[in-house]
Design a protein around this motif. Structure first.
Motif, PDB file in Angstrom:
ATOM      1  N   ARG A  69      -5.931   3.043 -11.068  1.00 32.13           N
ATOM      2  CA  ARG A  69      -7.312   4.021 -10.487  1.00 32.13           C
ATOM      3  C   ARG A  69      -7.221   5.240 -11.510  1.00 32.13           C
ATOM      4  NH1 ARG A  69      -5.597   2.170  -5.665  1.00 32.13           N
ATOM      5  NH2 ARG A  69      -4.398   4.349  -5.326  1.00 32.13           N
ATOM      6  N   ASP A  70      -6.037   5.608 -11.886  1.00 34.12           N
ATOM      7  CA  ASP A  70      -6.309   7.014 -12.731  1.00 34.12           C
ATOM      8  C   ASP A  70      -6.693   6.526 -14.192  1.00 34.12           C
ATOM      9  OD1 ASP A  70      -5.265   8.178 -10.581  1.00 34.12           O
ATOM     10  OD2 ASP A  70      -3.273   8.475 -11.422  1.00 34.12           O
ATOM     11  N   CYS A  71      -6.266   5.544 -14.598  1.00 31.89           N
ATOM     12  CA  CYS A  71      -6.593   4.869 -16.036  1.00 31.89           C
ATOM     13  C   CYS A  71      -8.162   4.531 -16.114  1.00 31.89           C
ATOM     14  CB  CYS A  71      -5.785   3.776 -16.140  1.00 31.89           C
ATOM     15  SG  CYS A  71      -3.909   4.134 -16.718  1.00 31.89           S
ATOM     16  N   LYS A  72      -8.436   4.185 -15.042  1.00 36.44           N
ATOM     17  CA  LYS A  72     -10.062   3.630 -14.993  1.00 36.44           C
ATOM     18  C   LYS A  72     -10.870   4.984 -14.871  1.00 36.44           C
ATOM     19  CE  LYS A  72     -10.014  -1.057 -12.951  1.00 36.44           C
ATOM     20  NZ  LYS A  72     -10.183  -1.701 -11.942  1.00 36.44           N
TER      21      LYS A  72
ATOM     22  N   THR B  23       3.459  -2.328  -6.321  1.00 33.84           N
ATOM     23  CA  THR B  23       2.198  -2.447  -6.535  1.00 33.84           C
ATOM     24  C   THR B  23       1.257  -1.485  -6.075  1.00 33.84           C
ATOM     25  OG1 THR B  23       2.189  -3.651  -4.604  1.00 33.84           O
ATOM     26  CG2 THR B  23       2.419  -5.094  -6.523  1.00 33.84           C
ATOM     27  N   ILE B  24       1.721  -0.747  -5.198  1.00 34.30           N
ATOM     28  CA  ILE B  24       1.130   0.609  -4.466  1.00 34.30           C
ATOM     29  C   ILE B  24       0.932   1.402  -5.544  1.00 34.30           C
ATOM     30  CG2 ILE B  24       0.684   2.301  -2.782  1.00 34.30           C
ATOM     31  CD1 ILE B  24       1.937   0.332  -0.723  1.00 34.30           C
ATOM     32  N   GLU B  25       2.037   1.983  -6.401  1.00 35.89           N
ATOM     33  CA  GLU B  25       2.152   2.974  -7.401  1.00 35.89           C
ATOM     34  C   GLU B  25       1.276   2.507  -8.623  1.00 35.89           C
ATOM     35  OE1 GLU B  25       6.092   4.314  -8.154  1.00 35.89           O
ATOM     36  OE2 GLU B  25       6.452   4.253  -6.094  1.00 35.89           O
ATOM     37  N   ALA B  26       1.588   1.248  -8.939  1.00 32.49           N
ATOM     38  CA  ALA B  26       0.973   0.516 -10.124  1.00 32.49           C
ATOM     39  C   ALA B  26      -0.781   0.534  -9.683  1.00 32.49           C
ATOM     40  CB  ALA B  26       1.409  -1.041 -10.466  1.00 32.49           C
TER      41      ALA B  26
ATOM     42  N   LEU C 291      -0.447  -7.281 -11.720  1.00 28.52           N
ATOM     43  CA  LEU C 291      -0.224  -7.113  -9.845  1.00 28.52           C
ATOM     44  C   LEU C 291       0.337  -8.224  -9.542  1.00 28.52           C
ATOM     45  CD1 LEU C 291      -3.296  -4.776  -9.282  1.00 28.52           C
ATOM     46  CD2 LEU C 291      -0.708  -3.865  -9.891  1.00 28.52           C
ATOM     47  N   THR C 292      -0.183  -9.229  -9.659  1.00 32.89           N
ATOM     48  CA  THR C 292       0.231 -10.493  -9.140  1.00 32.89           C
ATOM     49  C   THR C 292       1.699 -10.736  -9.586  1.00 32.89           C
ATOM     50  OG1 THR C 292      -2.031 -11.281  -8.946  1.00 32.89           O
ATOM     51  CG2 THR C 292      -0.185 -13.068  -8.730  1.00 32.89           C
ATOM     52  N   ALA C 293       1.807 -10.712 -10.919  1.00 31.92           N
ATOM     53  CA  ALA C 293       3.070 -10.822 -11.674  1.00 31.92           C
ATOM     54  C   ALA C 293       4.166  -9.796 -11.056  1.00 31.92           C
ATOM     55  CB  ALA C 293       2.998 -10.791 -13.252  1.00 31.92           C
ATOM     56  N   LEU C 294       3.785  -8.799 -10.561  1.00 33.60           N
ATOM     57  CA  LEU C 294       4.884  -7.745  -9.914  1.00 33.60           C
ATOM     58  C   LEU C 294       5.380  -8.503  -8.567  1.00 33.60           C
ATOM     59  CD1 LEU C 294       3.635  -4.169 -10.389  1.00 33.60           C
ATOM     60  CD2 LEU C 294       5.888  -4.990 -11.220  1.00 33.60           C
ATOM     61  N   ASP C 295       4.045  -8.703  -7.833  1.00 32.76           N
ATOM     62  CA  ASP C 295       4.623  -9.603  -6.544  1.00 32.76           C
ATOM     63  C   ASP C 295       5.231 -10.901  -6.762  1.00 32.76           C
ATOM     64  OD1 ASP C 295       3.541  -8.268  -4.652  1.00 32.76           O
ATOM     65  OD2 ASP C 295       1.868  -9.328  -4.106  1.00 32.76           O
ATOM     66  N   ARG C 296       4.972 -11.736  -7.727  1.00 30.64           N
ATOM     67  CA  ARG C 296       5.850 -12.830  -7.870  1.00 30.64           C
ATOM     68  C   ARG C 296       7.341 -12.450  -8.205  1.00 30.64           C
ATOM     69  NH1 ARG C 296       2.557 -17.374 -11.124  1.00 30.64           N
ATOM     70  NH2 ARG C 296       0.783 -17.828  -9.903  1.00 30.64           N
TER      71      ARG C 296
END
Length: 187
Positions: free
Chosen positions: A99-102, A91-94, A79-84
């Motif tokens: 959450r779904d995977c968890k 990031t919201i979709e990720a 998620l940080t890499a997506l931001d960078r």
């Protein structure tokens, strides 16, 4: 000189790095734009772009992981890499996918411990299993006995119509012998 599309996506060679399965990419394209035909070159270009994006994202996530003095890339690193990389819109979709995977993983863990959560001790489960095995053995022995008796009757009927020779002896099934031996008490 070839077409511009061929230059953007050269044919795969044996030295190519790992890529995504073409069938998966084709399925996604078909689901997203079912009424549009997509040329082979375009599909290859999409495949190469997806592969390159994954390489870029995983490299950046690895960099984040290293900076945090960790050895395993986790979801927060991605998620940080997506931001960078400037993909903060995703990031919201990720996070939703995470959450779904968890949730799926938690459900699998709950199902795997279902036996443990029955509240029945292992000794009781083993006893029940042994009872079921014993019932199955009894049923099988009864069926074998019925088949043996039927064979004996058929042999008697066939010998009665013959030349008077006695029918050949057919020994009872081994399971019947054991039961008979167990019943006899010579003490």
């Amino acid at each position: 000189m070839g077409s511009p599309e061929r230059e953007l996506c050269p044919p795969p060679s044996e030295e190519d790095e790992l890529t995504l399965p073409r069938a998966s990419i084709n399925k996604m394209i078909k689901e997203l734009v079912p009424s549009v035909r997509v040329a082979f070159e375009s599909r290859e270009l999409i495949l190469n772009c997806c592969t390159e994006f994954i390489h870029l994202l995983s490299s950046e996530a690895n960099e984040v992981c290293s900076q945090n003095h960790k050895k395993t890339i986790n979801a927060e690193h991605v998620l940080t890499a997506l931001d960078r990389l400037g993909f903060s819109d995703y990031t919201i979709e990720a996070e939703a996918v995470l959450r779904d995977c968890k949730a799926v993983a938690a459900k699998r863990r709950r199902q795997s411990t279902r036996l443990e959560n029955l509240g029945i001790p292992e000794e009781e489960l083993l006893r029940q299993q042994q009872e079921l095995f014993a019932k199955a053995r009894e049923e099988q022995a009864k069926q074998e006995q019925q088949q043996w008796l039927l064979l004996q009757q058929q042999g008697l009927c066939a010998s009665g119509a013959g030349e008077g020779a006695p029918p050949p002896y057919v020994p009872p099934p081994a399971s019947l012998k054991k039961e008979d031996e167990e019943d006899d008490d010579y003490s």
